[in-house]
Design a protein around this motif. Sequence first.
Motif, PDB file in Angstrom:
ATOM      1  N   ILE A   1      24.282  13.522  13.866  1.00 20.38           N
ATOM      2  CA  ILE A   1      23.861  14.731  13.146  1.00 20.38           C
ATOM      3  C   ILE A   1      23.692  14.441  11.660  1.00 20.38           C
ATOM      4  O   ILE A   1      22.726  14.890  11.023  1.00 20.38           O
ATOM      5  N   THR A   2      24.626  13.665  11.102  1.00 20.81           N
ATOM      6  CA  THR A   2      24.523  13.301   9.683  1.00 20.81           C
ATOM      7  C   THR A   2      23.260  12.498   9.421  1.00 20.81           C
ATOM      8  O   THR A   2      22.538  12.748   8.440  1.00 20.81           O
ATOM      9  N   ALA A   3      22.976  11.528  10.307  1.00 22.17           N
ATOM     10  CA  ALA A   3      21.781  10.707  10.137  1.00 22.17           C
ATOM     11  C   ALA A   3      20.513  11.547  10.214  1.00 22.17           C
ATOM     12  O   ALA A   3      19.579  11.375   9.406  1.00 22.17           O
ATOM     13  N   LEU A   4      20.457  12.480  11.163  1.00 22.80           N
ATOM     14  CA  LEU A   4      19.279  13.337  11.296  1.00 22.80           C
ATOM     15  C   LEU A   4      19.083  14.210  10.058  1.00 22.80           C
ATOM     16  O   LEU A   4      17.957  14.382   9.567  1.00 22.80           O
ATOM     17  N   CYS A   5      20.203  14.759   9.529  1.00 21.93           N
ATOM     18  CA  CYS A   5      20.112  15.581   8.321  1.00 21.93           C
ATOM     19  C   CYS A   5      19.607  14.751   7.137  1.00 21.93           C
ATOM     20  O   CYS A   5      18.758  15.206   6.363  1.00 21.93           O
ATOM     21  N   LEU A   6      20.129  13.532   7.006  1.00 18.48           N
ATOM     22  CA  LEU A   6      19.700  12.660   5.905  1.00 18.48           C
ATOM     23  C   LEU A   6      18.218  12.310   6.024  1.00 18.48           C
ATOM     24  O   LEU A   6      17.493  12.286   5.023  1.00 18.48           O
ATOM     25  N   ILE A   7      17.769  12.036   7.259  1.00 19.75           N
ATOM     26  CA  ILE A   7      16.361  11.694   7.460  1.00 19.75           C
ATOM     27  C   ILE A   7      15.464  12.877   7.116  1.00 19.75           C
ATOM     28  O   ILE A   7      14.416  12.724   6.472  1.00 19.75           O
ATOM     29  N   ILE A   8      15.868  14.075   7.531  1.00 14.61           N
ATOM     30  CA  ILE A   8      15.064  15.267   7.229  1.00 14.61           C
ATOM     31  C   ILE A   8      14.971  15.489   5.720  1.00 14.61           C
ATOM     32  O   ILE A   8      13.887  15.736   5.168  1.00 14.61           O
ATOM     33  N   VAL A   9      16.119  15.396   5.030  1.00 15.84           N
ATOM     34  CA  VAL A   9      16.115  15.556   3.566  1.00 15.84           C
ATOM     35  C   VAL A   9      15.272  14.475   2.919  1.00 15.84           C
ATOM     36  O   VAL A   9      14.491  14.731   1.989  1.00 15.84           O
ATOM     37  N   TYR A  10      15.417  13.247   3.412  1.00 14.39           N
ATOM     38  CA  TYR A  10      14.654  12.110   2.877  1.00 14.39           C
ATOM     39  C   TYR A  10      13.150  12.348   3.004  1.00 14.39           C
ATOM     40  O   TYR A  10      12.380  12.127   2.056  1.00 14.39           O
ATOM     41  N   LEU A  11      12.716  12.821   4.190  1.00 18.22           N
ATOM     42  CA  LEU A  11      11.291  13.049   4.406  1.00 18.22           C
ATOM     43  C   LEU A  11      10.768  14.200   3.555  1.00 18.22           C
ATOM     44  O   LEU A  11       9.680  14.120   2.965  1.00 18.22           O
ATOM     45  N   ILE A  12      11.541  15.289   3.477  1.00 19.46           N
ATOM     46  CA  ILE A  12      11.083  16.455   2.722  1.00 19.46           C
ATOM     47  C   ILE A  12      11.022  16.150   1.231  1.00 19.46           C
ATOM     48  O   ILE A  12       9.992  16.374   0.576  1.00 19.46           O
ATOM     49  N   VAL A  13      12.133  15.640   0.686  1.00 15.45           N
ATOM     50  CA  VAL A  13      12.177  15.359  -0.752  1.00 15.45           C
ATOM     51  C   VAL A  13      11.176  14.273  -1.121  1.00 15.45           C
ATOM     52  O   VAL A  13      10.420  14.397  -2.102  1.00 15.45           O
ATOM     53  N   GLY A  14      11.157  13.192  -0.320  1.00 12.81           N
ATOM     54  CA  GLY A  14      10.217  12.108  -0.604  1.00 12.81           C
ATOM     55  C   GLY A  14       8.772  12.561  -0.513  1.00 12.81           C
ATOM     56  O   GLY A  14       7.929  12.179  -1.330  1.00 12.81           O
TER      57      GLY A  14
END
Length: 248
Positions: free
Chosen positions: A186-199
């Motif tokens: 769950i942590t990894a998925l949240c980080l990936i989502i934030v990474y994609l959105i912010v990036g």
Amino acid sequence: SSTRIPKMRSLSVFLVLVGLAAIVSASSNTCVYGDYKNLGKMTRTSNYYSIATTDGQTDYTWFVNVCGTVVRSDCTAIADPTVCQYNGATSYPAGSLSAQSFSTLINSTTGNPATGVTITYGAGQPCGSTPRTSTIDIYCDKDAGQGIIVSTMETSTCQYEFLMRSEYACTGGSGGGLDVGWILIITALCLIIVYLIVGGVVKFVKFEARGLEIIPNKDFWFAFPGLVFDGSKFFVYKISMGKACAPN
């Protein structure tokens, strides 16, 4: 900028590693039987489950673990004991973790399947020519906490049966929370989502990227499957001593 690219690539690699660690952790739980997902939460690293018995001549203390070993300096006749029988002077391993097996719990009174699990640990220290074997019947009891031993008996020579109760022997567990593997996923998925959105927002606004170019560090992600494939081929090549997957 040129310094931003290595940082973005480092973040991408970090996210990949977190994801891989999460998958490995989530798949490493071997203490699962059907819908009984939380049996691993019965495992103890100290203060093992115990019960005292007597045969009229000798007093015994039994130390038991579930899906884990009992670590005692006097219980080392096998490498991974899960049950130790202590007679006041010596401990005898009465079951091996490597010989763990699961089966449906059968109610001894009705003969019908019950809510819970039977775990058998064979390959204990032999007495004569018979390896000690311990069978643990764990009944679902949401008021029993992590677990308690209710009784034990020797059903035949060096064959022992334990009756336990635990909240973690209930179907699906008892709401004890997520295990480490799922927390990591769950942590990894949240980080990936934030990474994609912010990036993506940064590339869209600051660098005016459009289409596929809006994907943060696109070249790395597009090359990643090929890198995994090449790495796998190299690994097989090395462990086969050059007999398979030779590089082109």
